[in-house]
Design a protein around this motif. Structure first.
Motif, short mmCIF file in Angstrom:
data_model
loop_
_atom_site.label_atom_id
_atom_site.label_comp_id
_atom_site.label_asym_id
_atom_site.label_seq_id
_atom_site.Cartn_x
_atom_site.Cartn_y
_atom_site.Cartn_z
N HIS A 185 32.68 -7.13 -75.34
CA HIS A 185 31.94 -5.86 -75.40
C HIS A 185 30.53 -7.05 -75.16
O HIS A 185 29.45 -6.36 -74.20
N TYR A 214 29.65 0.48 -71.15
CA TYR A 214 30.40 -1.58 -71.23
C TYR A 214 30.56 -1.48 -72.17
O TYR A 214 31.09 -2.83 -72.17
N THR A 215 29.14 -1.09 -73.20
CA THR A 215 29.95 -2.02 -74.57
C THR A 215 30.96 -1.10 -75.79
O THR A 215 31.03 -1.75 -77.07
N GLU A 216 30.50 0.07 -75.71
CA GLU A 216 31.34 1.35 -76.31
C GLU A 216 30.40 1.17 -78.25
O GLU A 216 30.61 1.84 -78.87
#
Lengths: 206, 206
Positions: free
Chosen positions: B18, B90-92
């Motif tokens: 992440h 992109y990172t949750e």
């Protein structure tokens, strides 16, 4: 402004970033480059590799945007090892079935491409699965690539006469002798009784 | 073959997929497309968007490989909402500070690009933060975009005379009346006493 979202607990389904990137790797959708490793081809995504490895980033960023249809050749690596490396890069997962030899090579590959967490995982696992067949190879890798924890674990294993004897009949011993003679001196030095410190100095200076 | 790696516990550092993708988004390295949202530009990576959203995948895969320097325009969305959407892709992760209005818009954006987990998170959070100022807007979104849990939570909130009266003086009420008159009928129907089922049928048929 009312803050209502954040790091609170959620009942939403589990994080699926890893699965989505794994699917991307499998599907080869939008792959913008191809690696050739020992006759096998591996399509991949430059931005994912660059995000995950400073070495890939340095190699690929300059070349990105240039349209080239030729594959990037990777030397000195088995296709199975490169496949496992890609799998980890996209998913943070190591394949559940992997033998000791692959794990050793994966450690070297992780070091070559600076995938820190994969290095830690491989080193940790090799440390906890040392036996007389693989200890020479592990020690060789630890010494040549600089893995102090693995080296220490191997030396600890070899501080026992039967383990040392068994290692000397293993496949990796001859290679270790020629590539890292100094580490053999360390093995001898560590098993000398404490009162023989002078002898240790002699061995290490030969 | 000796299996030595797998789903075992590890003492390795935490999963950094992440963080690496977040850094990729921030750095804009190797970005192969740019979105223009209300005057702001957002460079991004087609393969990441395609991996994470079936809608982006369908839109982008055909266009990938074609070299185009023009930005992809996104209409009907605030730049801040698109930024939060990209961040989640992109990172949750959802930014820790976000107001109710942004969360509502983020729910709509997640629906538009079929980001399932973000939809769940936004819907869940909106459900647990209903008040008389936002309930009309939430009900509007729930009805128009099909979020049954959110609709149910709004109707439950409005099954109280003071909440209903406060909602009728809120900013979103006029819009709700014009965009979803049927849901107003549902509100009336649900507060009629049980013995007035016939009256409910009349209201719903008007």
């Amino acid at each position: 402004m009312k803050e209502i979202l954040g790091e609170e607990e959620t009942r939403a389904s589990p994080d699926d970033l890893h699965m989505h990137l794994g699917d991307l790797l499998e599907s080869k959708d939008a792959a913008d480059l191809t690696f050739q490793v020992g006759g096998e081809m591996f399509p991949a995504h430059g931005c994912v590799l660059a995000a995950r490895s400073s070495v890939f980033k340095a190699k690929l960023l300059g070349a990105m945007g240039e349209s080239s249809s030729s594959a990037i050749k990777i030397y000195d690596m088995e296709p199975g090892v490169f496949k496992a490396l890609l799998h980890f890069i996209y998913t943070e997962k190591v394949s559940p079935v992997i033998d000791v030899a692959i794990a050793s090579h994966l450690l070297v590959a992780a070091d070559r491409y600076n995938i820190g967490r994969l290095k830690q995982i491989c080193e940790e696992k090799l440390c906890s699965h040392i036996d007389s067949n693989m200890v020479a190879t592990s020690l060789d890798i630890a010494e040549q690539h600089g893995f102090p924890r693995l080296k220490e674990a191997c030396l600890r294993f070899l501080a026992s006469p039967p383990n040392l004897e068994a290692m000397m009949t293993s496949n990796g011993y001859e290679h270790l002798k020629s590539s890292c003679p100094s580490v053999l001196k360390e093995i001898i030095a560590q098993i000398l009784p404490a009162e023989w410190n002078a002898a240790k100095d002699i061995i290490m200076s030969i």
